[in-house]
Write a protein that holds these residues in place. Structure first.
Motif, mmCIF file in Angstrom:
data_model
loop_
_atom_site.group_PDB
_atom_site.id
_atom_site.type_symbol
_atom_site.label_atom_id
_atom_site.label_comp_id
_atom_site.label_asym_id
_atom_site.label_seq_id
_atom_site.Cartn_x
_atom_site.Cartn_y
_atom_site.Cartn_z
ATOM 1 N N GLY A 276 -42.905 12.422 -79.027
ATOM 2 C CA GLY A 276 -43.307 11.542 -80.129
ATOM 3 C C GLY A 276 -42.111 10.873 -80.782
ATOM 4 N N GLU A 277 -41.023 11.614 -80.962
ATOM 5 C CA GLU A 277 -39.822 11.024 -81.549
ATOM 6 C C GLU A 277 -39.212 9.975 -80.618
ATOM 7 N N LEU A 278 -39.263 10.209 -79.324
ATOM 8 C CA LEU A 278 -38.806 9.211 -78.359
ATOM 9 C C LEU A 278 -39.684 7.967 -78.437
ATOM 10 N N LEU A 279 -40.981 8.170 -78.484
ATOM 11 C CA LEU A 279 -41.903 7.035 -78.607
ATOM 12 C C LEU A 279 -41.627 6.233 -79.877
ATOM 13 N N ALA A 280 -41.325 6.918 -80.960
ATOM 14 C CA ALA A 280 -41.061 6.227 -82.223
ATOM 15 C C ALA A 280 -39.863 5.293 -82.114
ATOM 16 N N GLU A 281 -38.897 5.659 -81.284
ATOM 17 C CA GLU A 281 -37.721 4.799 -81.090
ATOM 18 C C GLU A 281 -38.074 3.499 -80.362
ATOM 19 N N LEU A 282 -39.158 3.513 -79.597
ATOM 20 C CA LEU A 282 -39.540 2.355 -78.783
ATOM 21 C C LEU A 282 -40.799 1.657 -79.284
ATOM 22 N N GLN A 283 -41.470 2.262 -80.236
ATOM 23 C CA GLN A 283 -42.819 1.867 -80.639
ATOM 24 C C GLN A 283 -43.012 0.382 -80.918
ATOM 25 N N TRP A 284 -42.192 -0.219 -81.705
ATOM 26 C CA TRP A 284 -42.444 -1.600 -82.130
ATOM 27 C C TRP A 284 -41.598 -2.623 -81.385
ATOM 28 N N LEU A 285 -40.945 -2.186 -80.330
ATOM 29 C CA LEU A 285 -40.148 -3.112 -79.537
ATOM 30 C C LEU A 285 -41.047 -3.878 -78.569
ATOM 31 N N THR A 286 -40.649 -5.096 -78.288
ATOM 32 C CA THR A 286 -41.345 -5.836 -77.237
ATOM 33 C C THR A 286 -40.963 -5.208 -75.895
ATOM 34 N N PRO A 287 -41.701 -5.509 -74.832
ATOM 35 C CA PRO A 287 -41.288 -4.992 -73.523
ATOM 36 C C PRO A 287 -39.851 -5.386 -73.174
ATOM 37 N N GLU A 288 -39.466 -6.597 -73.510
ATOM 38 C CA GLU A 288 -38.102 -7.057 -73.224
ATOM 39 C C GLU A 288 -37.076 -6.279 -74.051
ATOM 40 N N GLU A 289 -37.364 -6.077 -75.326
ATOM 41 C CA GLU A 289 -36.443 -5.310 -76.180
ATOM 42 C C GLU A 289 -36.315 -3.869 -75.682
ATOM 43 N N SER A 290 -37.423 -3.275 -75.275
ATOM 44 C CA SER A 290 -37.366 -1.887 -74.799
ATOM 45 C C SER A 290 -36.535 -1.776 -73.522
ATOM 46 N N ALA A 291 -36.567 -2.808 -72.691
ATOM 47 C CA ALA A 291 -35.772 -2.800 -71.460
ATOM 48 C C ALA A 291 -34.279 -2.890 -71.749
ATOM 49 N N ARG A 292 -33.918 -3.433 -72.911
ATOM 50 C CA ARG A 292 -32.507 -3.604 -73.280
ATOM 51 C C ARG A 292 -32.037 -2.590 -74.328
ATOM 52 N N VAL A 293 -32.851 -1.615 -74.652
ATOM 53 C CA VAL A 293 -32.554 -0.728 -75.780
ATOM 54 C C VAL A 293 -31.202 -0.022 -75.638
ATOM 55 N N MET A 294 -30.800 0.312 -74.427
ATOM 56 C CA MET A 294 -29.554 1.049 -74.262
ATOM 57 C C MET A 294 -28.323 0.172 -74.470
ATOM 58 N N ALA A 295 -28.503 -1.141 -74.502
ATOM 59 C CA ALA A 295 -27.387 -2.053 -74.735
ATOM 60 C C ALA A 295 -26.935 -2.022 -76.195
ATOM 61 N N ASP A 296 -27.805 -1.589 -77.088
ATOM 62 C CA ASP A 296 -27.443 -1.474 -78.500
ATOM 63 C C ASP A 296 -26.864 -0.077 -78.718
ATOM 64 N N PRO A 297 -25.598 0.037 -79.085
ATOM 65 C CA PRO A 297 -24.961 1.356 -79.177
ATOM 66 C C PRO A 297 -25.687 2.336 -80.108
ATOM 67 N N GLU A 298 -26.108 1.886 -81.261
ATOM 68 C CA GLU A 298 -26.763 2.791 -82.218
ATOM 69 C C GLU A 298 -28.152 3.196 -81.745
ATOM 70 N N HIS A 299 -28.952 2.206 -81.391
ATOM 71 C CA HIS A 299 -30.320 2.499 -80.942
ATOM 72 C C HIS A 299 -30.287 3.259 -79.617
ATOM 73 N N GLY A 300 -29.417 2.851 -78.725
ATOM 74 C CA GLY A 300 -29.277 3.541 -77.449
ATOM 75 C C GLY A 300 -28.907 5.007 -77.621
ATOM 76 N N ALA A 301 -28.034 5.291 -78.573
ATOM 77 C CA ALA A 301 -27.637 6.679 -78.833
ATOM 78 C C ALA A 301 -28.824 7.509 -79.320
#
Length: 122
Positions: free
Chosen positions: A38-63
């Motif tokens: 659930g906590e993992l899902l919360a990190e991705l919940q409101w992202l678009t499919p494109e944003e979720s595919a790039r999530v690891m590129a953001d150092p803070e969010h990726g961490a």
């Protein structure tokens, strides 16, 4: 690179050093695993499919995503250890079953879950 057996041993030792074995029942570990998913899902919940595919590129969010994936992994490894499940063998068996259930010629390009929902072979 650590093996799954080595990780299992480290997680087991971590729990033993803290005398957590009485709390690490299959039910409790499965519930903790669900909470971490659930906590993992919360990190991705409101992202678009494109944003979720790039999530690891953001150092803070990726961490944060990486940390939640680690929590999920640790609880899954601990649950499998407590239940005596060989994770790699179970995954290999499931993948083999899925290959039969979802043959390439019927499943390619389809998001259908059940074989009856898959398009017929032409």
């Amino acid at each position: 690179m650590e093996t799954i057996e080595e990780l299992t041993g480290r997680v087991r030792a971590f729990a033993a050093e803290r005398d957590w074995q009485p709390f690490h029942t299959p039910k409790n570990l499965a519930m903790a695993l669900a909470g971490e998913v659930g906590e993992l899902l919360a990190e991705l919940q409101w992202l678009t499919p494109e944003e979720s595919a790039r999530v690891m590129a953001d150092p803070e969010h990726g961490a944060r995503v990486r940390a939640e994936i680690a929590d999920v992994t640790i609880y899954l490894v601990r649950l499998a250890d407590v239940l005596g499940v060989d994770l790699l063998a179970a995954a290999a068996d499931k993948l083999a079953d899925s290959a039969v259930r979802y043959p390439v010629e019927r499943a390619r390009g389809s998001a259908a879950k059940a074989p009856r929902d898959q398009p017929p072979v032409t």
